[in-house]
Design a protein around this motif. Structure first.
Motif, mmCIF file in Angstrom:
data_model
loop_
_atom_site.group_PDB
_atom_site.id
_atom_site.type_symbol
_atom_site.label_atom_id
_atom_site.label_comp_id
_atom_site.label_asym_id
_atom_site.label_seq_id
_atom_site.Cartn_x
_atom_site.Cartn_y
_atom_site.Cartn_z
ATOM 1 N N PHE A 243 36.628 41.056 50.067
ATOM 2 C CA PHE A 243 37.080 40.805 48.697
ATOM 3 C C PHE A 243 35.884 40.629 47.768
ATOM 4 O O PHE A 243 35.922 41.037 46.597
ATOM 5 C CB PHE A 243 37.971 39.558 48.666
ATOM 6 C CG PHE A 243 38.485 39.230 47.295
ATOM 7 C CD1 PHE A 243 39.340 40.092 46.618
ATOM 8 C CD2 PHE A 243 38.112 38.052 46.662
ATOM 9 C CE1 PHE A 243 39.803 39.800 45.354
ATOM 10 C CE2 PHE A 243 38.576 37.738 45.396
ATOM 11 C CZ PHE A 243 39.429 38.619 44.743
ATOM 12 N N GLY A 244 34.814 40.037 48.301
ATOM 13 C CA GLY A 244 33.600 39.868 47.504
ATOM 14 C C GLY A 244 33.026 41.203 47.048
ATOM 15 O O GLY A 244 32.612 41.349 45.890
ATOM 16 N N TRP A 245 33.026 42.207 47.938
ATOM 17 C CA TRP A 245 32.544 43.545 47.564
ATOM 18 C C TRP A 245 33.443 44.165 46.499
ATOM 19 O O TRP A 245 32.966 44.835 45.574
ATOM 20 C CB TRP A 245 32.476 44.447 48.796
ATOM 21 C CG TRP A 245 31.310 44.160 49.681
ATOM 22 C CD1 TRP A 245 31.327 43.557 50.905
ATOM 23 C CD2 TRP A 245 29.925 44.429 49.391
ATOM 24 N NE1 TRP A 245 30.050 43.445 51.407
ATOM 25 C CE2 TRP A 245 29.177 43.981 50.506
ATOM 26 C CE3 TRP A 245 29.259 45.018 48.314
ATOM 27 C CZ2 TRP A 245 27.786 44.094 50.562
ATOM 28 C CZ3 TRP A 245 27.873 45.127 48.370
ATOM 29 C CH2 TRP A 245 27.159 44.678 49.473
ATOM 30 N N PHE A 246 34.756 43.927 46.606
ATOM 31 C CA PHE A 246 35.705 44.436 45.609
ATOM 32 C C PHE A 246 35.416 43.827 44.236
ATOM 33 O O PHE A 246 35.371 44.528 43.214
ATOM 34 C CB PHE A 246 37.137 44.099 46.049
ATOM 35 C CG PHE A 246 38.197 44.478 45.052
ATOM 36 C CD1 PHE A 246 38.436 45.802 44.728
ATOM 37 C CD2 PHE A 246 38.966 43.497 44.443
ATOM 38 C CE1 PHE A 246 39.421 46.154 43.803
ATOM 39 C CE2 PHE A 246 39.949 43.831 43.520
ATOM 40 C CZ PHE A 246 40.176 45.163 43.199
ATOM 41 N N VAL A 247 35.196 42.521 44.202
ATOM 42 C CA VAL A 247 34.881 41.823 42.948
ATOM 43 C C VAL A 247 33.541 42.297 42.393
ATOM 44 O O VAL A 247 33.377 42.468 41.176
ATOM 45 C CB VAL A 247 34.877 40.291 43.159
ATOM 46 C CG1 VAL A 247 34.376 39.567 41.912
ATOM 47 C CG2 VAL A 247 36.275 39.796 43.519
ATOM 48 N N LEU A 248 32.574 42.544 43.275
ATOM 49 C CA LEU A 248 31.260 43.041 42.850
ATOM 50 C C LEU A 248 31.387 44.390 42.149
ATOM 51 O O LEU A 248 30.811 44.607 41.065
ATOM 52 C CB LEU A 248 30.341 43.169 44.065
ATOM 53 C CG LEU A 248 28.930 43.697 43.794
ATOM 54 C CD1 LEU A 248 28.130 42.705 42.967
ATOM 55 C CD2 LEU A 248 28.201 43.987 45.109
ATOM 56 N N ILE A 249 32.157 45.300 42.731
ATOM 57 C CA ILE A 249 32.367 46.628 42.136
ATOM 58 C C ILE A 249 33.060 46.506 40.777
ATOM 59 O O ILE A 249 32.680 47.173 39.806
ATOM 60 C CB ILE A 249 33.185 47.522 43.092
ATOM 61 C CG1 ILE A 249 32.361 47.848 44.340
ATOM 62 C CG2 ILE A 249 33.611 48.817 42.404
ATOM 63 C CD1 ILE A 249 33.141 48.480 45.457
ATOM 64 N N MET A 250 34.071 45.623 40.693
ATOM 65 C CA MET A 250 34.769 45.421 39.430
ATOM 66 C C MET A 250 33.850 44.856 38.363
ATOM 67 O O MET A 250 33.901 45.248 37.195
ATOM 68 C CB MET A 250 35.968 44.487 39.636
ATOM 69 C CG MET A 250 37.168 45.140 40.295
ATOM 70 S SD MET A 250 38.631 44.068 40.212
ATOM 71 C CE MET A 250 38.834 43.910 38.446
ATOM 72 N N GLY A 251 32.993 43.913 38.767
ATOM 73 C CA GLY A 251 32.057 43.319 37.816
ATOM 74 C C GLY A 251 31.078 44.343 37.272
ATOM 75 O O GLY A 251 30.794 44.378 36.060
ATOM 76 N N ILE A 252 30.561 45.195 38.141
ATOM 77 C CA ILE A 252 29.639 46.259 37.707
ATOM 78 C C ILE A 252 30.359 47.231 36.776
ATOM 79 O O ILE A 252 29.813 47.651 35.750
ATOM 80 C CB ILE A 252 29.064 47.001 38.932
ATOM 81 C CG1 ILE A 252 28.157 46.060 39.739
ATOM 82 C CG2 ILE A 252 28.283 48.246 38.496
ATOM 83 C CD1 ILE A 252 27.702 46.625 41.066
ATOM 84 N N TYR A 253 31.605 47.573 37.126
ATOM 85 C CA TYR A 253 32.402 48.470 36.279
ATOM 86 C C TYR A 253 32.575 47.883 34.877
ATOM 87 O O TYR A 253 32.414 48.597 33.870
ATOM 88 C CB TYR A 253 33.771 48.703 36.913
ATOM 89 C CG TYR A 253 34.777 49.351 35.983
ATOM 90 C CD1 TYR A 253 34.742 50.729 35.745
ATOM 91 C CD2 TYR A 253 35.728 48.594 35.324
ATOM 92 C CE1 TYR A 253 35.647 51.325 34.880
ATOM 93 C CE2 TYR A 253 36.643 49.179 34.459
ATOM 94 C CZ TYR A 253 36.600 50.541 34.236
ATOM 95 O OH TYR A 253 37.501 51.120 33.370
#
Length: 262
Positions: A243-253
């Protein structure tokens, strides 16, 4: 897009139920990008959803004795005053064109969303690394530092509508020597109180679409209970890095979209 938005509502509760936090950070992106709201409205609605869902999580922890009321008050009271100050004084008086320096023009909405995205990056890193490196380092409680942390978290919650659990939990463990389970339970209570008071102190809440907000929150609560049941069969620690990787990708987006394509 609305269907995807309601799926995010379910995901908010689901993640909170499985790993004890983190899901609420999906609220603002869902409101902004899927329901096409401005940043101020999104943070206001997020505060309500975060507050209600965290309250249900706190009740569950209270039943198992995983809440320290004294700590919640010491941390929560400075946070509450900080949140009310931000929602009542700072946000309403920020100009729409926040920064105008040469060729640099930053609007209030963009500024808030970029701040939120950076919080997502910090939160994602914490989830990816896990809590193994968080341990008590003090022999006596550090209440002055805890109050300072409470004020800082209140500023963050008031400005961008996020609970800040990834900041609260380490503070309770390292500054007050709380065990992890009690720190998580106490954090949920603090987040609930902070978020709901932040929501109440927001402007124009009487003009909100209460039917929509009730449905979104109800779906999140359903997700919470499903997540709690799943957590009994699956170790949340194993799912947290994913989930942390998912949040990281969303934050970068969010940063790329708001900075380069707004």
């Amino acid at each position: 897009m609305e269907f995807l938005g309601y799926f995010f509502a379910l995901l908010i509760g689901l993640i909170l139920g499985i790993i004890g936090g983190g899901g609420s950070i999906l609220g603002v992106p869902a409101f902004v990008y899927l329901f096409k709201m401005d940043a101020i409205s999104a943070t206001t609605l997020s505060l309500f959803v975060v507050g209600v869902v965290s309250a249900f999580g706190a009740i569950g922890n209270a039943r198992h004795g995983n809440i320290d009321l004294r700590t919640a008050l010491v941390f929560g009271i400075p946070s509450v005053f900080s949140i009310i100050f931000v929602r009542k004084i700072i946000l309403p008086h920020l100009p729409e064109n926040l920064i105008n320096v040469g060729e640099i023009h930053i609007q209030k909405n963009v500024f808030i969303l970029v701040m939120f995205a950076f919080l997502m990056l910090l939160s994602s890193i914490r989830m990816i690394l896990g809590n193994s490196n968080i341990e008590s380092k003090n022999h006596s409680p550090q209440y002055p530092l805890l109050i300072t942390q409470g004020i800082a978290v209140g500023m963050i919650t008031g400005m961008i509508g996020a609970g800040g659990g990834f900041l609260i939990v380490p503070a309770l463990v390292m500054l007050l020597n709380l065990e992890m389970k009690k720190a998580i339970g106490t954090s949920l209570l603090i987040i609930s109180i902070n978020s709901l008071l932040g929501f109440v102190s927001s402007e124009n809440i009487s003009n909100l679409n209460w039917e929509f907000l009730s449905i979104f929150t109800f779906i999140s609560i359903i997700g919470l209970f499903i997540g709690i049941r799943i957590s009994k069969k699956i170790d949340g620690k194993k799912l947290k890095p994913a989930f942390g990787w998912f949040v990281l990708i969303m934050g970068i987006y969010m940063i790329v979209k708001e900075v380069f394509f707004h």
